[in-house]
Design a protein around this motif. Structure first.
Motif, PDB file in Angstrom:
ATOM      1  N   ALA A 102       0.847  -1.203   0.000  1.00 34.66           N
ATOM      2  CA  ALA A 102       0.000   0.000   0.000  1.00 34.66           C
ATOM      3  C   ALA A 102       0.879   1.249   0.000  1.00 34.66           C
ATOM      4  O   ALA A 102       2.019   1.225   0.464  1.00 34.66           O
ATOM      5  N   ARG A 103       0.333   2.305  -0.514  1.00 31.28           N
ATOM      6  CA  ARG A 103       0.987   3.608  -0.426  1.00 31.28           C
ATOM      7  C   ARG A 103       0.498   4.272   0.859  1.00 31.28           C
ATOM      8  O   ARG A 103      -0.498   3.866   1.427  1.00 31.28           O
ATOM      9  N   PHE A 104       1.208   5.311   1.315  1.00 33.93           N
ATOM     10  CA  PHE A 104       0.814   5.995   2.545  1.00 33.93           C
ATOM     11  C   PHE A 104       0.716   7.499   2.329  1.00 33.93           C
ATOM     12  O   PHE A 104       1.371   8.061   1.459  1.00 33.93           O
ATOM     13  N   SER A 105      -0.139   8.124   3.115  1.00 30.72           N
ATOM     14  CA  SER A 105      -0.315   9.571   3.158  1.00 30.72           C
ATOM     15  C   SER A 105      -0.624   9.904   4.612  1.00 30.72           C
ATOM     16  O   SER A 105      -1.749   9.739   5.075  1.00 30.72           O
ATOM     17  N   ILE A 106       0.413  10.349   5.335  1.00 31.68           N
ATOM     18  CA  ILE A 106       0.307  10.502   6.785  1.00 31.68           C
ATOM     19  C   ILE A 106       0.683  11.938   7.170  1.00 31.68           C
ATOM     20  O   ILE A 106       1.724  12.445   6.745  1.00 31.68           O
ATOM     21  N   THR A 107      -0.146  12.560   7.973  1.00 33.01           N
ATOM     22  CA  THR A 107       0.169  13.897   8.462  1.00 33.01           C
ATOM     23  C   THR A 107       1.453  13.816   9.277  1.00 33.01           C
ATOM     24  O   THR A 107       1.572  12.990  10.179  1.00 33.01           O
ATOM     25  N   ALA A 108       2.411  14.670   8.932  1.00 31.80           N
ATOM     26  CA  ALA A 108       3.689  14.688   9.648  1.00 31.80           C
ATOM     27  C   ALA A 108       3.589  15.624  10.845  1.00 31.80           C
ATOM     28  O   ALA A 108       3.105  16.750  10.721  1.00 31.80           O
ATOM     29  N   ARG A 109       4.040  15.137  11.992  1.00 31.94           N
ATOM     30  CA  ARG A 109       4.109  16.014  13.161  1.00 31.94           C
ATOM     31  C   ARG A 109       5.142  17.099  12.891  1.00 31.94           C
ATOM     32  O   ARG A 109       6.149  16.859  12.217  1.00 31.94           O
ATOM     33  N   LEU A 110       4.928  18.263  13.444  1.00 30.84           N
ATOM     34  CA  LEU A 110       5.836  19.382  13.218  1.00 30.84           C
ATOM     35  C   LEU A 110       7.039  19.270  14.155  1.00 30.84           C
ATOM     36  O   LEU A 110       7.212  20.034  15.092  1.00 30.84           O
ATOM     37  N   THR A 111       7.862  18.258  13.884  1.00 32.86           N
ATOM     38  CA  THR A 111       9.087  18.041  14.649  1.00 32.86           C
ATOM     39  C   THR A 111      10.133  19.057  14.186  1.00 32.86           C
ATOM     40  O   THR A 111       9.978  19.691  13.137  1.00 32.86           O
ATOM     41  N   PRO A 112      11.214  19.211  14.919  1.00 31.65           N
ATOM     42  CA  PRO A 112      12.278  20.118  14.449  1.00 31.65           C
ATOM     43  C   PRO A 112      12.788  19.738  13.054  1.00 31.65           C
ATOM     44  O   PRO A 112      13.095  20.617  12.245  1.00 31.65           O
ATOM     45  N   THR A 113      12.872  18.443  12.752  1.00 28.63           N
ATOM     46  CA  THR A 113      13.330  18.004  11.426  1.00 28.63           C
ATOM     47  C   THR A 113      12.348  18.422  10.343  1.00 28.63           C
ATOM     48  O   THR A 113      12.756  18.902   9.277  1.00 28.63           O
ATOM     49  N   VAL A 114      11.055  18.258  10.593  1.00 31.30           N
ATOM     50  CA  VAL A 114      10.036  18.667   9.621  1.00 31.30           C
ATOM     51  C   VAL A 114      10.044  20.188   9.474  1.00 31.30           C
ATOM     52  O   VAL A 114       9.975  20.711   8.357  1.00 31.30           O
ATOM     53  N   ALA A 115      10.170  20.908  10.590  1.00 28.72           N
ATOM     54  CA  ALA A 115      10.213  22.376  10.529  1.00 28.72           C
ATOM     55  C   ALA A 115      11.407  22.850   9.703  1.00 28.72           C
ATOM     56  O   ALA A 115      11.277  23.765   8.881  1.00 28.72           O
ATOM     57  N   ARG A 116      12.569  22.214   9.885  1.00 33.35           N
ATOM     58  CA  ARG A 116      13.751  22.582   9.079  1.00 33.35           C
ATOM     59  C   ARG A 116      13.500  22.315   7.602  1.00 33.35           C
ATOM     60  O   ARG A 116      13.876  23.116   6.745  1.00 33.35           O
ATOM     61  N   ALA A 117      12.849  21.199   7.301  1.00 34.87           N
ATOM     62  CA  ALA A 117      12.545  20.878   5.904  1.00 34.87           C
ATOM     63  C   ALA A 117      11.620  21.936   5.311  1.00 34.87           C
ATOM     64  O   ALA A 117      11.814  22.378   4.172  1.00 34.87           O
ATOM     65  N   ILE A 118      10.619  22.349   6.079  1.00 39.12           N
ATOM     66  CA  ILE A 118       9.689  23.367   5.584  1.00 39.12           C
ATOM     67  C   ILE A 118      10.421  24.675   5.311  1.00 39.12           C
ATOM     68  O   ILE A 118      10.182  25.323   4.290  1.00 39.12           O
ATOM     69  N   THR A 119      11.339  25.058   6.184  1.00 40.68           N
ATOM     70  CA  THR A 119      12.067  26.315   5.968  1.00 40.68           C
ATOM     71  C   THR A 119      12.994  26.235   4.762  1.00 40.68           C
ATOM     72  O   THR A 119      13.403  27.260   4.234  1.00 40.68           O
ATOM     73  N   SER A 120      13.294  25.027   4.298  1.00 41.97           N
ATOM     74  CA  SER A 120      14.168  24.880   3.127  1.00 41.97           C
ATOM     75  C   SER A 120      13.409  25.002   1.801  1.00 41.97           C
ATOM     76  O   SER A 120      14.040  25.049   0.746  1.00 41.97           O
ATOM     77  N   VAL A 121      12.079  25.054   1.850  1.00 42.63           N
ATOM     78  CA  VAL A 121      11.301  25.157   0.610  1.00 42.63           C
ATOM     79  C   VAL A 121      11.538  26.530  -0.009  1.00 42.63           C
ATOM     80  O   VAL A 121      11.359  27.563   0.648  1.00 42.63           O
ATOM     81  N   ASP A 122      11.937  26.527  -1.271  1.00 41.73           N
ATOM     82  CA  ASP A 122      12.167  27.773  -1.990  1.00 41.73           C
ATOM     83  C   ASP A 122      10.853  28.542  -2.135  1.00 41.73           C
ATOM     84  O   ASP A 122       9.811  27.952  -2.407  1.00 41.73           O
ATOM     85  N   GLU A 123      10.903  29.836  -1.955  1.00 35.95           N
ATOM     86  CA  GLU A 123       9.700  30.671  -2.036  1.00 35.95           C
ATOM     87  C   GLU A 123       9.007  30.537  -3.391  1.00 35.95           C
ATOM     88  O   GLU A 123       7.783  30.631  -3.479  1.00 35.95           O
ATOM     89  N   GLN A 124       9.765  30.273  -4.439  1.00 37.84           N
ATOM     90  CA  GLN A 124       9.175  30.126  -5.781  1.00 37.84           C
ATOM     91  C   GLN A 124       8.459  28.787  -5.969  1.00 37.84           C
ATOM     92  O   GLN A 124       7.741  28.597  -6.946  1.00 37.84           O
TER      93      GLN A 124
END
Length: 160
Positions: free
Chosen positions: A23-45
């Motif tokens: 099966a494939r998965f689609s799971i809400t990610a907790r806003l851990t420090p690792t996830v927060a760092r990943a989000i801040t790495s998203v380019d504004e464009q």
């Protein structure tokens, strides 16, 4: 088959079970420090605007939301010995109520609220995000039923 789940199921055991079962998965990610760092790495464009076909009421913000932005990046999650790499699809909604900003948040997190989904879905980004969001909608409907009309039904389970 796609397993959609909330952040309580964000972890290696559930993801690995999905993969072993094909099966494939689609799971809400907790806003851990690792996830927060990943989000801040998203380019504004990289952010793509979306508009909800029907406005959604946001309890935290106490307002109706009809638009947001979505982006995705490759992300490696879970314990070091059990890495899982898939897509992190992030939806952001502009905050309008400064009272809802948690203490100690960076400026980026003070301007937007972020909702991250860890998925290996084959769907394109916007379709995968919408599919996952459908999961949240049905959970809200179930919660409203449990707290509304269903809460007044008699208990039909009896001990025998």
């Amino acid at each position: 088959m796609l397993v959609r789940a909330d952040s309580a199921y964000y972890g290696y055991d559930v993801i690995n079970t999905c993969r072993r079962a094909g099966a494939r998965f689609s799971i809400t990610a907790r806003l851990t420090p690792t996830v927060a760092r990943a989000i801040t790495s998203v380019d504004e464009q990289a952010w793509t605007p979306i508009r909800y076909p029907h406005a959604i009421y946001d309890e935290d913000e106490q307002r109706w939301i009809s638009d947001a932005e979505v982006a995705e990046i490759s992300f490696t999650a879970c314990r070091r010995a059990e890495h899982v790499t898939a897509r992190l699809i992030v939806r952001r909604v502009r905050r309008l109520n400064p009272k809802t900003v948690p203490a100690g948040q960076s400026q980026m997190f003070a301007v937007y609220r972020y909702h991250a989904v860890f998925t290996d879905s084959a769907e394109p980004m916007l379709a995968a995000e919408a599919t996952h969001r459908d999961h949240a909608i049905i959970e809200q409907v179930i919660a409203e039923l449990k707290n509304g009309a269903l809460a007044h039904l008699p208990d039909v389970i009896s001990s025998r």
